[in-house]
Enzyme design. Structure first.
Site, PDB file in Angstrom:
ATOM      1  CG  ASP A 151      -2.036   0.996   1.132  1.00  0.00           C
ATOM      2  OD1 ASP A 151      -3.204   0.581   1.130  1.00  0.00           O
ATOM      3  OD2 ASP A 151      -1.752   2.207   1.051  1.00  0.00           O
ATOM      4  CB  ILE A 152       0.944   4.135  -2.323  1.00  0.00           C
ATOM      5  CG1 ILE A 152       2.087   4.960  -2.871  1.00  0.00           C
ATOM      6  CG2 ILE A 152      -0.303   4.957  -2.179  1.00  0.00           C
ATOM      7  CD1 ILE A 152       1.819   5.500  -4.271  1.00  0.00           C
ATOM      8  CD  GLN A 176     -14.713  -0.335  -2.248  1.00  0.00           C
ATOM      9  OE1 GLN A 176     -15.911  -0.470  -2.014  1.00  0.00           O
ATOM     10  NE2 GLN A 176     -14.056  -1.101  -3.114  1.00  0.00           N
ATOM     11  CG  HIS A 199      -8.530  -2.843  -2.103  1.00  0.00           C
ATOM     12  ND1 HIS A 199      -9.462  -2.085  -2.781  1.00  0.00           N
ATOM     13  CD2 HIS A 199      -8.290  -2.181  -0.944  1.00  0.00           C
ATOM     14  CE1 HIS A 199      -9.762  -1.020  -2.075  1.00  0.00           C
ATOM     15  NE2 HIS A 199      -9.071  -1.050  -0.948  1.00  0.00           N
ATOM     16  CG  PHE A 200      -9.374  -9.027   0.671  1.00  0.00           C
ATOM     17  CD1 PHE A 200      -9.746  -9.214  -0.651  1.00  0.00           C
ATOM     18  CD2 PHE A 200     -10.264  -9.400   1.662  1.00  0.00           C
ATOM     19  CE1 PHE A 200     -10.983  -9.757  -0.976  1.00  0.00           C
ATOM     20  CE2 PHE A 200     -11.505  -9.941   1.349  1.00  0.00           C
ATOM     21  CZ  PHE A 200     -11.866 -10.117   0.030  1.00  0.00           C
ATOM     22  CG  HIS A 201      -6.653  -2.643   3.360  1.00  0.00           C
ATOM     23  ND1 HIS A 201      -5.932  -1.491   3.135  1.00  0.00           N
ATOM     24  CD2 HIS A 201      -7.875  -2.409   2.829  1.00  0.00           C
ATOM     25  CE1 HIS A 201      -6.686  -0.598   2.503  1.00  0.00           C
ATOM     26  NE2 HIS A 201      -7.879  -1.133   2.305  1.00  0.00           N
TER      27      HIS A 201
HETATM   28  P1  AMP Z   1      -9.698   1.661   0.616  1.00  0.00           P
HETATM   29  O1  AMP Z   1      -9.949   2.851   1.486  1.00  0.00           O
HETATM   30  O2  AMP Z   1     -10.033   0.355   1.276  1.00  0.00           O
HETATM   31  O3  AMP Z   1     -10.343   1.807  -0.750  1.00  0.00           O
HETATM   32  O4  AMP Z   1      -8.135   1.602   0.413  1.00  0.00           O
HETATM   33  C1  AMP Z   1      -7.471   2.036  -0.738  1.00  0.00           C
HETATM   34  C2  AMP Z   1      -6.011   1.885  -0.459  1.00  0.00           C
HETATM   35  O5  AMP Z   1      -5.305   1.965  -1.686  1.00  0.00           O
HETATM   36  C3  AMP Z   1      -5.429   2.982   0.459  1.00  0.00           C
HETATM   37  O6  AMP Z   1      -4.863   2.373   1.611  1.00  0.00           O
HETATM   38  C4  AMP Z   1      -4.402   3.657  -0.435  1.00  0.00           C
HETATM   39  O7  AMP Z   1      -3.249   4.045   0.279  1.00  0.00           O
HETATM   40  C5  AMP Z   1      -4.095   2.583  -1.461  1.00  0.00           C
HETATM   41  N1  AMP Z   1      -3.616   3.072  -2.734  1.00  0.00           N
HETATM   42  C6  AMP Z   1      -4.163   4.047  -3.493  1.00  0.00           C
HETATM   43  N2  AMP Z   1      -3.443   4.223  -4.616  1.00  0.00           N
HETATM   44  C7  AMP Z   1      -2.418   3.330  -4.562  1.00  0.00           C
HETATM   45  C8  AMP Z   1      -1.319   3.030  -5.407  1.00  0.00           C
HETATM   46  N3  AMP Z   1      -1.135   3.683  -6.560  1.00  0.00           N
HETATM   47  N4  AMP Z   1      -0.461   2.062  -5.041  1.00  0.00           N
HETATM   48  C9  AMP Z   1      -0.641   1.398  -3.878  1.00  0.00           C
HETATM   49  N5  AMP Z   1      -1.657   1.631  -3.031  1.00  0.00           N
HETATM   50  C10 AMP Z   1      -2.535   2.590  -3.358  1.00  0.00           C
END
Ligand code: AMP
Ligand code: ZN
Length: 135
Positions: A29-30, A92, A98-100
């Site tokens: 995750d970025i 979201q 996606h799964f964290h």
């Molecule tokens: P959510 O709130 O569950 O939709 O989480 C989206 C996640 O995607 C967040 O934790 C962001 O930091 C991550 N994210 C967004 N853009 C990128 C990217 N380009 N590369 C890696 N992670 C990302």
């Protein structure tokens, strides 16, 4: 389609890739909430658990244990959360399922607010019945 995870899966946007197979992509995750915060993403575009194909979901669930174990060991975590936000109201932001995997250390305070409450008399059974009626 203007989807950041589809673009990452297509190699159009760089990422810190951890694992990839035909159906699943795993990246860091970025914007991590802890070191090693990882995302397990089906390559097929779907927005939520309930509109994702069984094939994609099972591919994700097949790799999840191995990835979670490697992530936790790599950062010396004491535990980890698996989190999947479905819908804006649930937090979201990226509308591609996606799964964290969030590595945790004892007492790290990453999620220290869990607003548990007790159902009033009869409410739990009523809600359970409403859910069962929709299966
Ligand atoms: P959510 O709130 O569950 O939709 O989480 C989206 C996640 O995607 C967040 O934790 C962001 O930091 C991550 N994210 C967004 N853009 C990128 C990217 N380009 N590369 C890696 N992670 C990302
Ligand atoms: Zn997508």
């Amino acid at each position: 389609m203007d989807c950041i995870f589809c673009k990452i899966a297509a190699g159009q946007i760089p990422c810190s890739k951890i694992y990839e197979d035909q159906e699943v992509l795993v990246i860091l995750d970025i914007g991590p909430v802890s070191d090693g915060h990882t995302l397990v993403i089906p390559k097929e575009h779907c927005t939520k658990v309930h509109n994702c194909s069984s094939q994609s979901l099972s591919a994700v669930m097949t790799v999840l244990p191995k990835i979670a174990s490697a992530v936790a060991e790599a950062v010396g975590a004491d535990g980890y959360n698996i989190l999947c936000n479905n819908g804006r109201a649930a937090g979201q932001l990226v509308e591609h399922l996606h799964f964290h995997i969030i590595p945790r250390k004892t007492g790290d305070g990453v999620f220290n607010h869990w607003p548990a409450f007790k159902y009033p008399q009869g409410k739990a059974e009523k809600i359970a019945e409403e859910i069962r009626a929709r299966l």
